[in-house]
Motif scaffolding. Structure first.
Motif, PDB file in Angstrom:
ATOM      1  N   ALA A 214      26.705 -14.241 -53.589  1.00  0.00           N
ATOM      2  CA  ALA A 214      26.690 -12.919 -54.198  1.00  0.00           C
ATOM      3  C   ALA A 214      27.132 -11.852 -53.208  1.00  0.00           C
ATOM      4  O   ALA A 214      27.891 -10.937 -53.540  1.00  0.00           O
ATOM      5  N   ARG A 215      26.655 -11.976 -51.983  1.00  0.00           N
ATOM      6  CA  ARG A 215      27.040 -10.987 -50.979  1.00  0.00           C
ATOM      7  C   ARG A 215      28.523 -11.103 -50.632  1.00  0.00           C
ATOM      8  O   ARG A 215      29.211 -10.108 -50.423  1.00  0.00           O
ATOM      9  N   MET A 216      29.027 -12.343 -50.572  1.00  0.00           N
ATOM     10  CA  MET A 216      30.448 -12.514 -50.292  1.00  0.00           C
ATOM     11  C   MET A 216      31.296 -12.047 -51.468  1.00  0.00           C
ATOM     12  O   MET A 216      32.393 -11.518 -51.283  1.00  0.00           O
ATOM     13  N   MET A 217      30.782 -12.215 -52.709  1.00  0.00           N
ATOM     14  CA  MET A 217      31.521 -11.716 -53.855  1.00  0.00           C
ATOM     15  C   MET A 217      31.597 -10.198 -53.810  1.00  0.00           C
ATOM     16  O   MET A 217      32.658  -9.607 -54.033  1.00  0.00           O
ATOM     17  N   LEU A 218      30.478  -9.547 -53.507  1.00  0.00           N
ATOM     18  CA  LEU A 218      30.489  -8.093 -53.405  1.00  0.00           C
ATOM     19  C   LEU A 218      31.413  -7.640 -52.285  1.00  0.00           C
ATOM     20  O   LEU A 218      32.167  -6.680 -52.426  1.00  0.00           O
ATOM     21  N   THR A 219      31.374  -8.373 -51.174  1.00  0.00           N
ATOM     22  CA  THR A 219      32.270  -8.054 -50.065  1.00  0.00           C
ATOM     23  C   THR A 219      33.720  -8.187 -50.487  1.00  0.00           C
ATOM     24  O   THR A 219      34.550  -7.303 -50.224  1.00  0.00           O
ATOM     25  N   SER A 220      34.042  -9.291 -51.155  1.00  0.00           N
ATOM     26  CA  SER A 220      35.417  -9.517 -51.610  1.00  0.00           C
ATOM     27  C   SER A 220      35.818  -8.492 -52.665  1.00  0.00           C
ATOM     28  O   SER A 220      36.972  -8.045 -52.705  1.00  0.00           O
ATOM     29  N   PHE A 226      39.596  -2.042 -52.113  1.00  0.00           N
ATOM     30  CA  PHE A 226      40.222  -1.361 -50.988  1.00  0.00           C
ATOM     31  C   PHE A 226      41.728  -1.624 -50.964  1.00  0.00           C
ATOM     32  O   PHE A 226      42.534  -0.724 -50.733  1.00  0.00           O
ATOM     33  N   LEU A 227      42.144  -2.875 -51.248  1.00  0.00           N
ATOM     34  CA  LEU A 227      43.551  -3.239 -51.175  1.00  0.00           C
ATOM     35  C   LEU A 227      44.345  -2.781 -52.395  1.00  0.00           C
ATOM     36  O   LEU A 227      45.554  -2.557 -52.295  1.00  0.00           O
ATOM     37  N   ASN A 228      43.691  -2.655 -53.558  1.00  0.00           N
ATOM     38  CA  ASN A 228      44.411  -2.336 -54.794  1.00  0.00           C
ATOM     39  C   ASN A 228      44.221  -0.907 -55.277  1.00  0.00           C
ATOM     40  O   ASN A 228      44.874  -0.500 -56.244  1.00  0.00           O
ATOM     41  N   LEU A 362      30.995  -0.014 -45.470  1.00  0.00           N
ATOM     42  CA  LEU A 362      31.416   1.015 -44.518  1.00  0.00           C
ATOM     43  C   LEU A 362      32.930   1.148 -44.494  1.00  0.00           C
ATOM     44  O   LEU A 362      33.471   2.273 -44.518  1.00  0.00           O
ATOM     45  N   ARG A 363      33.624   0.027 -44.466  1.00  0.00           N
ATOM     46  CA  ARG A 363      35.080   0.040 -44.403  1.00  0.00           C
ATOM     47  C   ARG A 363      35.664   0.762 -45.612  1.00  0.00           C
ATOM     48  O   ARG A 363      36.581   1.588 -45.488  1.00  0.00           O
ATOM     49  N   ASP A 364      35.133   0.461 -46.788  1.00  0.00           N
ATOM     50  CA  ASP A 364      35.666   1.074 -48.001  1.00  0.00           C
ATOM     51  C   ASP A 364      35.279   2.543 -48.116  1.00  0.00           C
ATOM     52  O   ASP A 364      36.047   3.351 -48.651  1.00  0.00           O
TER      53      ASP A 364
END
Length: 492
Positions: A214-220, A226-228, A362-364
């Motif tokens: 779940a955390r990796m899905m949210l991260t992705s 961010f990319l789109n 943070l990045r986003d």
């Protein structure tokens, strides 16, 4: 451990072969389509790809990361994830089919997007059906079938896309290229992978992956946003022609950036996970991985940026000149993208999915702030620069990426109990050497008129200088790169 070393080197070797073949096929197809199709055609497909990226992400739900991170997944684990992926993909396709008119509304009510998106989204189901097969092969460090499926799928898609482009089908050429590629890749993976799912579905198995998945899905999800996000804003507020320029520069920059990033993710994560309980070996491996990455990353990105103008002129003539500066900025920003992916591997191998998630937040957040600051300038043009506003946008995103890289570096080093300057020293020699060579490459471009001769001279000069100086300095990593290419080295 000798077996792990051998498998790691073998995996990296075939992953590199896979990426090289993919890029050659992408490049060959992309050159033909870029010459035959219009900027608006690419803008139409770019608009659809924004939504397809999110759909593909929701299908996987982060479980592939969790499967690789887990030492010994069971048959029930794999089967449950496969059925979940296919079920979610089918549900999302139905939703997106009915949402197609709303997608068109987001891009200035262009009705051409409705049928394009409804056909394009079929690829989400096709790709979902082979996620687990790919995952199992990566887990077993057997990537040769993946290489075969990617190369064959791209070749088949290229034939379909080019044939339709020649026949005058415009944006539909790219849509059917995508569908044929996905169908062939999925078919080959099912054929090559001996594993077959059981008629079982376990919510308990899925819940066991929830902490990491779940955390990796949210991260992705945040990373995909961010990319789109730029494509969405450009298409909605500037226009599909400008989106076409951006899509073209983004596609060609990603060919290098994402290949390096995905190679690291697929090749580095399994061996890191195998030594997650040995901190000393783990830190030693990450240091070698830092230097290995830097050795490839900096000359590849900075060199391509220096070669951008002759490269575009050779491949496309002057049709896509406004994309050149965007391509260069995206390449430089890609340095931080690859390094963040590398550091995320370190955290994921140790099970720190929560940290990865918050770093992505943070990045986003910083990226959104940069977008807000540059948004008023996004639609600006100059007499000889129709993408002036997009250039301002990407300068803002480059600055945001640099800021968040520092935060990621500090967080990762704190968790791994390593001094940040150690990681920076791993990168510095290769970054400095690449930066020194770039002015020479630019001088060569100014002294020669033929794009082909410029590229040949730039490539030869850069290769001789970079490899020669590393050899004179006794670079161990350069020797490792050669050894890895021959399947005879590891990160120990």
């Amino acid at each position: 451990m000798a077996s792990l070393k051998t498998k790691t080197a073998h995996t990296l070797k075939w992953t590199i072969i896979d990426r090289v073949l993919q890029q050659l096929l992408y490049a060959a197809t992309g050159i033909v389509l870029a010459r035959m199709l219009s900027q608006t055609d690419f803008g139409l497909v770019g608009a659809v790809l924004v939504f397809q990226a999110f759909a593909s992400l929701l299908v996987d739900s982060g479980f592939s990361f969790a499967l690789i991170q887990r030492k010994e997944p069971t048959q029930t684990d794999y089967s449950s994830v496969l059925w979940f992926n296919i079920g979610i993909a089918s549900t999302l396709y139905i939703i997106l089919w009915f949402a197609a008119p709303l997608i068109a509304m987001c891009f200035q009510n262009d009705a051409r997007l409705i049928p394009l998106s409804r056909v394009m989204f079929i690829s989400v189901i096709l790709n979902a059906s082979a996620i687990v097969q790919t995952n199992r092969m990566m887990k077993q460090m057997d990537v040769r079938p993946i290489t075969l499926s990617n190369a064959t799928g791209l070749a088949a898609g290229a034939v379909a896309g080019i044939w339709l482009a020649v026949a005058g089908y415009g944006a539909w050429a790219i849509v059917w290229q995508t569908l044929v590629t996905a169908a062939v890749k999925s078919g080959i993976l099912w054929t090559c992978c001996k594993w077959r799912p059981s008629a079982v579905f376990s919510w308990q198995a899925l819940r066991s992956f929830f902490s990491v998945g779940a955390r990796m899905m949210l991260t992705s999800f945040l990373n995909t946003l961010f990319l789109n996000l730029y494509s969405l804003f450009i298409g909605a507020f500037v226009g599909l022609r400008s989106l076409g320029f951006y899509t073209q520069s983004d596609k060609w920059s990603k060919m290098g950036i994402m290949s390096i990033s995905q190679t690291l993710t697929s090749s580095f994560l399994p061996p890191l996970s195998a030594v997650q309980d040995d901190p000393v070996r783990f830190r030693r491996m990450t240091s070698r991985m830092n230097r290995f990455t830097a050795y490839i990353l900096f000359p590849a990105t900075l060199g391509l940026a220096a070669m951008a103008t002759p490269l575009f002129h050779l491949l496309f003539g002057t049709k896509w000149d406004p994309s050149i500066i965007l391509f260069q900025l995206l390449l430089i920003r890609g340095i931080f993208t690859v390094l963040n992916a590398l550091y995320n591997n370190y955290l994921l191998a140790l099970g720190h999915a929560r940290c990865i998630m918050w770093l992505e937040v943070l990045r986003d957040a910083v990226a959104v702030i940069a977008l807000a600051v540059t948004f008023p300038y996004m639609g600006m043009t100059m007499p000889h620069n129709p993408v002036y506003g997009l250039t301002v946008l990407l300068w803002g995103q480059l600055a945001a990426s640099a800021i968040t890289y520092v935060a990621t570096l500090v967080a990762v080093c704190r968790l791994l109990q390593v001094k940040p300057w150690h990681y920076l020293l791993d990168l510095a020699p290769y970054a400095a050497l690449s930066a020194i060579i770039v002015p020479l490459m630019l001088w060569i471009a100014s002294a020669i008129s033929s794009p082909l001769l410029i590229l040949l001279a730039q490539s030869a000069a850069a290769l001789v200088l970079y490899a020669g100086i590393n050899h004179l300095l006794g670079s161990r990593i350069q020797k490792d790169v050669v050894a890895f290419a021959r399947g005879k080295a590891s990160f120990e």
